[in-house]
Design a protein around this motif. Structure first.
Motif, short mmCIF file in Angstrom:
data_model
loop_
_atom_site.label_atom_id
_atom_site.label_comp_id
_atom_site.label_asym_id
_atom_site.label_seq_id
_atom_site.Cartn_x
_atom_site.Cartn_y
_atom_site.Cartn_z
N GLY A 184 74.73 6.43 39.84
CA GLY A 184 75.82 7.32 40.20
C GLY A 184 75.69 8.74 39.72
O GLY A 184 76.64 9.51 39.80
N ARG A 185 74.52 9.13 39.24
CA ARG A 185 74.34 10.48 38.72
C ARG A 185 73.43 11.28 39.64
O ARG A 185 72.49 10.74 40.22
CB ARG A 185 73.73 10.44 37.31
CG ARG A 185 74.62 9.70 36.31
CD ARG A 185 74.03 9.66 34.93
NE ARG A 185 74.88 8.90 34.02
CZ ARG A 185 74.61 8.69 32.74
NH1 ARG A 185 73.50 9.18 32.22
NH2 ARG A 185 75.43 7.99 31.99
N THR A 186 73.71 12.57 39.74
CA THR A 186 72.84 13.44 40.53
C THR A 186 71.53 13.65 39.78
O THR A 186 71.43 13.39 38.57
CB THR A 186 73.50 14.79 40.78
OG1 THR A 186 73.63 15.49 39.53
CG2 THR A 186 74.88 14.63 41.42
N LEU A 187 70.53 14.14 40.49
CA LEU A 187 69.24 14.38 39.86
C LEU A 187 69.36 15.41 38.73
O LEU A 187 68.67 15.31 37.71
CB LEU A 187 68.22 14.85 40.90
CG LEU A 187 67.99 13.92 42.11
CD1 LEU A 187 66.84 14.43 42.95
CD2 LEU A 187 67.73 12.49 41.66
N GLU A 188 70.25 16.37 38.92
CA GLU A 188 70.43 17.40 37.90
C GLU A 188 71.08 16.82 36.65
O GLU A 188 70.71 17.14 35.52
CB GLU A 188 71.29 18.55 38.46
CG GLU A 188 70.61 19.35 39.57
CD GLU A 188 70.48 18.57 40.88
OE1 GLU A 188 71.40 17.78 41.21
OE2 GLU A 188 69.45 18.74 41.56
N GLU A 189 72.08 15.93 36.82
CA GLU A 189 72.74 15.29 35.68
C GLU A 189 71.77 14.40 34.90
O GLU A 189 71.82 14.33 33.67
CB GLU A 189 73.93 14.46 36.16
CG GLU A 189 75.09 15.30 36.67
CD GLU A 189 76.15 14.47 37.37
OE1 GLU A 189 77.28 14.97 37.53
OE2 GLU A 189 75.86 13.32 37.75
N ILE A 190 70.88 13.73 35.62
CA ILE A 190 69.89 12.86 34.97
C ILE A 190 68.95 13.69 34.10
O ILE A 190 68.61 13.29 32.98
CB ILE A 190 69.10 12.05 36.02
CG1 ILE A 190 70.04 11.05 36.71
CG2 ILE A 190 67.93 11.32 35.38
CD1 ILE A 190 69.44 10.40 37.94
N GLN A 191 68.53 14.85 34.61
CA GLN A 191 67.66 15.72 33.82
C GLN A 191 68.34 16.15 32.52
O GLN A 191 67.74 16.16 31.45
CB GLN A 191 67.27 16.96 34.64
CG GLN A 191 66.24 16.69 35.72
CD GLN A 191 64.95 16.14 35.16
OE1 GLN A 191 64.33 16.76 34.30
NE2 GLN A 191 64.55 14.98 35.62
#
Length: 447
Positions: A422-429
């Motif tokens: 449920g996280r965007t790629l930016e949030e995961i980074q």
């Protein structure tokens, strides 16, 4: 995304073709014979193709685009089936299987990156699960085709890659790739085609993230300069090893000559396993966006490990003792079905998802290439050593190795894996960076 799943289906065909073809070759129905060593190399050389394709694929997909890369290399898959149809000697099969392996390596390098870029965060897990399902559908397709002659098996095998080639001609490129090349208008059109609409605010966020990541020159060295990408690298590499050594790829290649007759013949047992894998993967695709991936991966690795230990114990008794196992001759197939369930709820899909989720865009293609190389080396070693281990020690040791790899995956979940559901790629980074910084702070002495 349907096209991405067809790519996975063709890769499933590649991996399972030996199990479909070996009975024909061993019986002489194929019109030629192979020695045990030639059979082993016919299987192994596929994964040598897997090994040599990821790094070129990483460069090519960053140069001409994700889907154009698939479009060009799909022709290799078609050519490989043509060679198999006409070849009656070992070296011809080696060439064909090498080309097929190159294509499969392209699929597992390019498609996860594309899915990570174009699929919305709330359904990324579901589609990643379906990607795993279609690999098993490809295996089932080959197994069912096995009931026909060797020549017809080959013709039927060539149909999905041809259909894929046609479908790829109508697919749009990844919006991330367009933004990498400064083509905002085409990126917007791509999002509209893929998702039905393009919200300007979302496009601005994606463009900002892409530009920020591209500001850093993306090279293989850059994967290791950032604490966040190093952590991502360790996670994907370990899970790549686990995915390929956990047993399913070994079963793809040898199950029809591995299992003793039980409820079904060995050929029908493979169909049963494929159906079990498909059913489990469908369940997995429904779970991936509803439950934390760390939890699913832990359950998957633990259950797969325990079931493989059970299989190894049965084969040890069967091969090394005088104990009569006829009353439980069905047990290895049953345990492998259980293993398939646990494998499918995590190991088969989550490593592929993480490829597209954990890395910034400037190194994503290169990290995916390294993942493909590690996975290919692992599979090549596993399938190449199967026959020597079976001959000199026994099948039980092959399954012990599978169990150990699953245990390694469980340890990785506990120690370094981060949650991505449920996280965007930016949030995961950002999460990767925070967890790494927190770990470093704990290591610092007080005062």
């Amino acid at each position: 995304c349907v096209t991405a799943c067809v790519c996975s289906l063709t890769a499933g065909q590649v991996f399972s073709w030996p199990s479909a073809s070996l009975p024909h070759i061993i019986r002489g129905d194929a019109g030629f014979n192979l020695t045990d060593s030639e059979q082993s190399w016919m299987v192994t050389i596929t994964f040598i193709g897997n090994l040599i394709s990821p790094i070129p694929a990483g460069y090519v997909m960053d140069t001409i685009g994700r889907w154009k890369t698939l479009l060009i290399f799909d022709t290799m898959m078609i050519v490989s089936w043509i060679i198999i149809y006409f070849s009656k000697v070992a070296w011809g099969l080696y060439v064909a299987r090498l080309l097929a392996g190159i294509w499969a390596g392209i699929v597992y390098t390019v498609v996860p990156v594309f899915l990570g870029e174009v699929v919305e965060a709330n359904i990324r897990g579901t589609l990643g699960g379906i990607f795993g399902v279609t690999m098993y559908v490809g295996a089932l397709y080959e197994t069912v085709s096995n009931f026909y002659s060797y020549g017809l098996l080959t013709i039927l095998s060539g149909i999905p890659p041809v259909m894929l080639l046609v479908a790829l001609c109508f697919m749009p490129e990844s919006p991330y790739f367009y933004l990498m090349k400064g083509k905002r208008g085409q990126a917007e059109n791509s999002i509209v085609w893929l998702r039905g609409e393009c919200v300007a605010e979302d496009l601005n966020k994606i463009e900002e993230a892409v530009m920020e990541q591209l500001a850093q020159n993306g090279s293989f060295y850059d994967i290791f300069t950032s604490a966040a990408t190093r952590r991502a690298f360790y996670i994907t590499q370990i899970f790549g090893i686990v995915q390929r050594a956990a047993g399913v790829f070994l079963l793809f290649s040898y199950v029809t000559v591995m299992l003793p007759g039980s409820w079904f013949s060995a050929k029908k047992s493979f169909i049963v396993l494929c159906l079990a894998w498909i059913g489990s993967s469908v369940t997995s695709s429904l779970l991936l966006d509803r439950f934390n991936r760390r939890m699913l991966m832990l359950i998957s690795c633990t259950g797969s490990c325990i079931s493989m230990i059970g299989v190894s114990i049965w084969f040890y008794i069967y091969e090394k003792t005088t104990m009569d196992v006829n009353e439980v001759i069905w047990l290895p197939l049953f345990l492998l079905m259980i293993h398939g369930f646990f494998y499918s709820i995590g190991i088969v899909s989550i490593p592929n998802l993480l490829q597209g989720e954990l890395f910034p865009v400037n190194v994503k293609a290169k990290a995916s290439a390294l993942y493909g190389i590690t996975a290919s080396i692992t599979t090549a070693i596993t399938v190449r050593l199967y026959q020597p281990i079976n001959y000199h020690v026994g099948d039980y040791l092959n399954f012990i190795i599978c169990a150990i790899s699953c245990l390694l995956g469980a340890v990785c979940v506990f120690t370094i894996m981060v949650e991505t559901r449920g996280r965007t790629l930016e949030e995961i980074q950002q999460d990767l960076l925070k967890k790494t910084l927190k770990k470093n702070l704990k290591k610092k002495p007080n005062g």
